[in-house]
Structures are given as structure tokens and as C-alpha cells.
Write an enzyme that holds these catalytic residues in place. Structure first.
Site, PDB file in Angstrom:
ATOM      1  N   ASP A 169      -7.999  -5.339   0.225  1.00 10.71           N
ATOM      2  CA  ASP A 169      -8.524  -5.991  -0.978  1.00 10.71           C
ATOM      3  C   ASP A 169      -8.165  -7.459  -1.059  1.00 10.71           C
ATOM      4  O   ASP A 169      -8.823  -8.226  -1.757  1.00 10.71           O
ATOM      5  CB  ASP A 169      -8.019  -5.261  -2.225  1.00 10.71           C
ATOM      6  CG  ASP A 169      -8.670  -3.905  -2.343  1.00 10.71           C
ATOM      7  OD1 ASP A 169      -9.801  -3.774  -1.865  1.00 10.71           O
ATOM      8  OD2 ASP A 169      -8.044  -2.984  -2.885  1.00 10.71           O
TER       9      ASP A 169
ATOM     10  N   HIS B 219       0.854  -1.183   0.000  1.00  9.53           N
ATOM     11  CA  HIS B 219       0.000   0.000   0.000  1.00  9.53           C
ATOM     12  C   HIS B 219       0.889   1.231   0.000  1.00  9.53           C
ATOM     13  O   HIS B 219       1.939   1.218   0.647  1.00  9.53           O
ATOM     14  CB  HIS B 219      -0.907   0.012   1.234  1.00  9.53           C
ATOM     15  CG  HIS B 219      -2.047   0.966   1.104  1.00  9.53           C
ATOM     16  ND1 HIS B 219      -1.916   2.305   1.382  1.00  9.53           N
ATOM     17  CD2 HIS B 219      -3.318   0.775   0.695  1.00  9.53           C
ATOM     18  CE1 HIS B 219      -3.076   2.894   1.154  1.00  9.53           C
ATOM     19  NE2 HIS B 219      -3.934   2.000   0.725  1.00  9.53           N
TER      20      HIS B 219
HETATM   21  N1  ACO Z   1       4.326  -7.448  -5.052  1.00  6.20           N
HETATM   22  C1  ACO Z   1       5.670  -7.444  -5.175  1.00  6.20           C
HETATM   23  N2  ACO Z   1       6.448  -6.371  -4.951  1.00  6.20           N
HETATM   24  C2  ACO Z   1       5.859  -5.234  -4.596  1.00  6.20           C
HETATM   25  C3  ACO Z   1       4.441  -5.128  -4.431  1.00  6.20           C
HETATM   26  C4  ACO Z   1       3.678  -6.298  -4.670  1.00  6.20           C
HETATM   27  N3  ACO Z   1       2.346  -6.272  -4.538  1.00  6.20           N
HETATM   28  N4  ACO Z   1       4.116  -3.887  -4.065  1.00  6.20           N
HETATM   29  C5  ACO Z   1       5.284  -3.200  -3.989  1.00  6.20           C
HETATM   30  N5  ACO Z   1       6.323  -4.017  -4.305  1.00  6.20           N
HETATM   31  C6  ACO Z   1       7.739  -3.668  -4.253  1.00  6.20           C
HETATM   32  C7  ACO Z   1       8.145  -2.793  -5.429  1.00  6.20           C
HETATM   33  O1  ACO Z   1       8.580  -3.577  -6.524  1.00  6.20           O
HETATM   34  C8  ACO Z   1       9.245  -1.970  -4.818  1.00  6.20           C
HETATM   35  O2  ACO Z   1      10.391  -2.776  -4.725  1.00  6.20           O
HETATM   36  P1  ACO Z   1      11.881  -2.093  -4.877  1.00  6.20           P
HETATM   37  O3  ACO Z   1      11.988  -1.149  -3.716  1.00  6.20           O
HETATM   38  O4  ACO Z   1      12.815  -3.248  -4.815  1.00  6.20           O
HETATM   39  O5  ACO Z   1      11.872  -1.405  -6.205  1.00  6.20           O
HETATM   40  C9  ACO Z   1       8.774  -1.744  -3.385  1.00  6.20           C
HETATM   41  O6  ACO Z   1       7.940  -2.864  -3.088  1.00  6.20           O
HETATM   42  C10 ACO Z   1       7.984  -0.444  -3.195  1.00  6.20           C
HETATM   43  O7  ACO Z   1       6.942  -0.423  -4.167  1.00  6.20           O
HETATM   44  P2  ACO Z   1       6.343   0.896  -4.837  1.00  6.20           P
HETATM   45  O8  ACO Z   1       5.746   0.533  -6.158  1.00  6.20           O
HETATM   46  O9  ACO Z   1       7.377   1.974  -4.802  1.00  6.20           O
HETATM   47  O10 ACO Z   1       5.234   1.279  -3.802  1.00  6.20           O
HETATM   48  P3  ACO Z   1       4.040   2.239  -4.084  1.00  6.20           P
HETATM   49  O11 ACO Z   1       3.722   2.867  -2.785  1.00  6.20           O
HETATM   50  O12 ACO Z   1       4.278   3.148  -5.233  1.00  6.20           O
HETATM   51  O13 ACO Z   1       2.883   1.214  -4.549  1.00  6.20           O
HETATM   52  C11 ACO Z   1       0.973  -0.164  -4.601  1.00  6.20           C
HETATM   53  C12 ACO Z   1       1.820   0.833  -3.768  1.00  6.20           C
HETATM   54  C13 ACO Z   1       0.611   0.454  -5.956  1.00  6.20           C
HETATM   55  C14 ACO Z   1      -0.324  -0.443  -3.843  1.00  6.20           C
HETATM   56  C15 ACO Z   1       1.792  -1.462  -4.784  1.00  6.20           C
HETATM   57  O14 ACO Z   1       2.133  -2.006  -3.530  1.00  6.20           O
HETATM   58  C16 ACO Z   1       1.047  -2.488  -5.644  1.00  6.20           C
HETATM   59  O15 ACO Z   1       1.112  -2.431  -6.868  1.00  6.20           O
HETATM   60  N6  ACO Z   1       0.343  -3.465  -4.995  1.00  6.20           N
HETATM   61  C17 ACO Z   1      -0.450  -4.425  -5.713  1.00  6.20           C
HETATM   62  C18 ACO Z   1      -1.784  -3.824  -6.099  1.00  6.20           C
HETATM   63  C19 ACO Z   1      -2.712  -3.634  -4.934  1.00  6.20           C
HETATM   64  O16 ACO Z   1      -2.915  -4.548  -4.127  1.00  6.20           O
HETATM   65  N7  ACO Z   1      -3.313  -2.443  -4.853  1.00  6.20           N
HETATM   66  C20 ACO Z   1      -4.302  -2.160  -3.802  1.00  6.20           C
HETATM   67  C21 ACO Z   1      -3.954  -0.909  -3.106  1.00  6.20           C
HETATM   68  S1  ACO Z   1      -5.093  -0.730  -1.776  1.00  6.20           S
HETATM   69  C22 ACO Z   1      -6.429   0.057  -2.425  1.00  6.20           C
HETATM   70  O17 ACO Z   1      -6.460   0.659  -3.461  1.00  6.20           O
HETATM   71  C23 ACO Z   1      -7.638  -0.063  -1.561  1.00  6.20           C
END
Ligand code: ACO
Length: 433
Positions: free
Chosen positions: A367, A309
Site C-alpha cells: 500500500d 504487516h
Molecule cells: N509504524 C510504527 N510502528 C509500528 C508500525 C508502523 N507502521 N507497525 C508496527 N509497529 C510497531 C508496533 O508499535 C510494535 O512495536 P512494539 O513491539 O515496540 O510494541 C511492533 O511494531 C509490532 O506491531 P504490531 O501492532 O504488534 O503488529 P501487527 O502485526 O499487529 O500489526 C499492522 C500489523 C496492523 C499492519 C501494523 O504494522 C500497522 O498498523 N501498520 C500501518 C498500517 C498499514 O500500513 N496497514 C496495511 C497492512 S497491508 C494490507 O492491508 C494490504
């Protein structure tokens, strides 16, 4: 909210500039008010994704992502989920205080009396293909409400804004249920004023004219909790979209349609649908390890849906509550041994122990569980985001109302760091190589 000492900037050439007030909210990080920055220093800030930018003042929802805290108007989400129903929470978000008994009765009655949609909307639905995604239908039909309610579109008139709020909160569930019925070829089920908001929605979704719909209170309570947990969430992508659309003076129906469009994305509200699709794809507990490795491999482009998140870097309170509801619903329906549920529990167990996820503070989000609950209730995957949208409508409206009444409100107009060509002259086509 008080003003504190001012901040200034120092630049690489040794110069300093700006005189920026540092603002404090009730709780949470202070904010440097950089509105005069361009005028004072000739420079802009660069913050794609708004990682460090507060776009507004708001008194509706507060999140402490590190501690896993979520407050609506100051009340912890855990207490609201345990003691209130969704319409009480709607009242709280809209008006700032929990209703007393009379206020609740009046509010519930008003919302329930607005659940029917104009009959002409039925024809509007028929323009869509039957295999359309319900979110596509919902974006279109919510946006279309502005063509039906011209009588309440004067944004400067508070009673117009109020009536639009009631209409949106009341009619979005009806439209979401109609979108579903349309795509499965069943007749629309009209709302029933004798049922609660949530039971009425379930009847419109699952009921058929051929038989009486039996309300299951455990499932109603579970869906009501899903609504409460999704009702508002600070300045997330869809809420910011609603505010940005509204900042130009667009009508509330158009603004909420914009929010719904943004919510649809798999990184936002589409995550629970994407999560269930992912669980189906994994298919069996024996393949969990393979998918965990895939999620850790940056080249795979694959992420574990329902994990991580932007704001929460801890187990989010909504996920804890939804996990509890998940167990209740599966128990009620005798589905504790459900294949996908067992798979999800294994995925959760491994991810919570894996260094990659632990180091990055990637926890299951709301979710991850809400999709499992909804699937167990018989709600198809492609309806999950519609349910999120109908629950979030009140949050969008409350935020939109707050923005409209904010004297500091301006049309949203971000700046950019231009990286294209500097000015150059057009060469006649005959001379271009
Ligand atoms: N699976 C694997 N790796 C992940 C995931 C994931 N679900 N989420 C983040 N990471 C990793 C990234 O690759 C990144 O790794 P790095 O530091 O080695 O490059 C690190 O964790 C940080 O990730 P960011 O993308 O910078 O985090 P951000 O805050 O931008 O993204 C997000 C948050 C979009 C929710 C992300 O975690 C994601 O895509 N999750 C999956 C989709 C999801 O479940 N969304 C629901 C959000 S809740 C809602 O809307 C109610």
C-alpha cells in the site's frame, strides 16, 4: 494433507489432557486440531487477533511471511504479475488452474457481459449524499445487489453460486466507478464490452460523454498489476469477515459487502489512502525525520502508514513489484520529480536504515507504493480502497466458494474468556445507592 502424531496439553496443576491430531498442510506450519479441546479438557484457547489460529483449510493462497513469498494456487506472484492479466488470475483463483486460450476467452467474455448493473441501481445511488465516501457507497450498493438478483441466491445450487461470482467480479468495478462519478457530480459512464476489464474500468472512472476516452496501455497494465497483487491474500481480516458472514448461510452479495466494510479500516485496505494522507501531512522532505521520530514514540499514537504487516516480516513481494510499477508509471507520466514521490522515497530510505524499523522487521508494504501509483494516474485518495475492494472481490468469492463446499464448514462461533461480573441479583431501584 496427512494426520501426524497427536498432541496433548499439560496444565499448571500437573494434570494433562486432550488428544489432539497434529495436521500437516502442503507447506507451512503444522496445525494442532483442538476442536475437541473444550469437550476433552473443559478449557478453551485464548487467541485475540488469531495470531496462532488457523480458521480453515484452504488451497487458494500461501504466504511465507519470513521469506517474503506469496503464491496463488502454487504460482509465485512475481510470475503471475509478469505473465498474466488480472482475469487470468481471477480464473486461477476461482478454478484452481490457469486457463488455456479458449477457457480464457470464454471466461473474459462471460465477465465482460455481466458488467452492466440493473438500471434501478442508478436510483439507489441518488439516495446518498454527494459528499459520501465512495467506500460507504460501495458497501451499500454491493450489499444492495442481493435485492436485485433473487434468482441466484440458493447457496446449495452450484450454478447459482457461479453466476453470483461472475456478477460480483463484473459489477463491483462498475459500482466503484459509479460511486466516484456520483461524488464528483459527473454522469455515470456505462461499461464498454470492447475494452479489457481494466481499460473498461478506467474509462468508467475517467471517461466523460463529451469526448472519446483514450486508453493508455502503460497505465492499464499498471492498474491491472494493482488488481493482480490485491486479488487474494489468505485469511486476512476482510477475507475472514467474508467467511464468517458466509458461515451463517448469508448470501454472497451480503458477505462481500461485509468484507468491503472490514477492508475500509486504516489498518487494512484503508492504509494506502491513509498513507497518501500522511505524505500530504508531512508535506516536505525536510520533515521526514520528525515523522519518523513520531512513529517511534508510542505515546504519539502515530504509525507510519504503509509500513509493517501482520504476516510479512520481510520485504513483501507485492511491495517489490509495486515499487517497480511505481517507477514505470511515474516515468510514463514524467512525474519522477513529483514532490510526494520524492518524499516517499526519502521516508522509505530512512525507515529501512532506522534501528526501530529494522529490529521490528517493518518494511514498506504494497500500500505504500500503490497509493503513489494511483495518485499519479489521477485516482483520488478516497478511491484507493474501492480499487482494493474490487480487486479483492475475486479472492473473497473464491474463499467463500471454498468454504461453502468444505464438508467441515460450521457456523463461525468463537468462544470468549469472560471477565465480567459473576452471577448476581438485581436490587430494586428504590434500594440502589
Ligand atoms: N509504524 C510504527 N510502528 C509500528 C508500525 C508502523 N507502521 N507497525 C508496527 N509497529 C510497531 C508496533 O508499535 C510494535 O512495536 P512494539 O513491539 O515496540 O510494541 C511492533 O511494531 C509490532 O506491531 P504490531 O501492532 O504488534 O503488529 P501487527 O502485526 O499487529 O500489526 C499492522 C500489523 C496492523 C499492519 C501494523 O504494522 C500497522 O498498523 N501498520 C500501518 C498500517 C498499514 O500500513 N496497514 C496495511 C497492512 S497491508 C494490507 O492491508 C494490504
Amino acid at each position: 494433507m496427512g494426520k501426524q502424531k497427536n498432541a496433548s496439553l499439560s496444565f499448571p496443576d500437573g494434570s494433562t489432557g486432550g488428544n489432539f491430531p497434529v495436521l500437516s498442510g502442503t507447506v507451512g506450519p503444522q496445525a494442532v486440531d483442538i476442536r475437541s479441546m473444550l469437550a476433552e479438557t473443559g478449557k478453551v484457547t485464548y487467541d485475540p487477533g488469531f495470531l496462532s489460529t488457523a480458521s480453515c483449510r484452504s488451497s487458494i493462497t500461501y504466504i511465507d511471511g519470513d521469506k517474503g513469498v506469496l503464491l496463488y494456487r502454487g504460482y509465485p506472484i512475481e510470475q503471475l504479475a509478469a505473465q498474466c492479466d488480472y482475469l487470468e488470475v481471477c480464473y486461477l483463483l476461482l478454478f484452481g488452474e490457469l486457463p488455456n486460450k479458449e477457457q480464457k476467452l470464454e471466461f473474459d467474455t462471460k465477465v465482460i457481459r455481466h458488467t452492466m448493473v440493473h438500471d434501478q441501481i442508478n436510483n439507489f445511488f441518488r439516495g446518498f449524499r454527494r459528499d459520501a465516501h465512495p467506500m460507504a457507497v460501495l458497501v451499500g450498493t454491493v450489499g444492495a445487489l442481493s435485492a436485485f438478483y433473487h434468482d441466484s441466491l440458493d447457496l446449495d445450487n452450484p450454478s447459482h453460486r457461479d453466476i453470483s461470482a461472475y456478477r460480483l467480479i463484473a459489477k463491483t468495478p462498475t459500482l466503484a466507478a459509479m460511486a466516484y462519478k456520483y461524488t464528483i457530480g459527473q454522469p455515470f459512464v456505462y461499461p464498454s464490452n470492447s475494452l479489457s476489464y481494466t481499460a473498461n474500468f478506467m474509462r468508467m472512472l475517467f471517461g466523460v460523454p463529451a469526448e472519446e476516452y483514450q486508453v493508455n496501455e502503460v497505465l492499464v497494465r499498471a492498474l491491472d498489476r494493482i488488481f493482480i497483487l490485491h486479488a487474494d491474500h489468505e485469511q486476512n481480516a476482510s477475507t475472514s469477515t467474508v467467511r464468517l458472514a458466509g458461515s451463517s448461510g448469508a448470501n454472497p452479495f451480503a458477505c462481500i459487502a461485509a468484507g468491503i466494510a472490514c477492508l475500509w479500516g486504516p489498518a487494512h485496505g484503508g492504509a494506502n489512502e491513509a498513507c497518501l494522507d500522511m505524505l500530504e501531512e508531512i508535506g516536505d522532505v525536510s520533515r521526514v525525520g520528525e515523522y519518523i521520530e513520531k512513529a517511534k514514540d508510542k505515546d504519539s499514537g502515530f504509525r507510519l502508514m504503509g509500513f509493517g504487516h501482520r504476516v510479512y516480516k520481510n520485504y513483501e513481494p507485492r511491495a517489490i513489484l509495486m515499487r517497480e510499477t511505481c517507477h514505470e508509471v511515474l516515468g510514463e507520466l514524467g512525474l519522477e520529480n513529483d514532490r510526494l514521490f520524492k518524499l516517499a522515497m526519502e521516508l522509505e530510505r530512512i525507515a529501512l536504515e532506522d534501528d526501530y524499523f529494522v529490529e521490528r522487521k517493518l518494511y514498506p508494504n504494497v500500500d505504500f507504493y500503490s497509493g503513489i501509483v494511483q495518485r499519479a494516474m489521477g485516482i483520488p485518495n478516497n478511491m484507493f480502497t474501492c480499487i482494493f475492494a474490487l480487486a479483492r472481490t475475486v479472492g473473497w468469492i473464491a474463499q467463500w466458494q471454498e468454504m461453502i463446499s468444505d464438508p467441515e464448514q460450521k457456523i463461525g462461533r468463537p468462544r470468549q474468556l469472560y471477565t465480567g461480573q459473576a452471577k448476581r441479583d438485581v436490587v430494586p431501584i428504590s434500594q440502589r445507592g
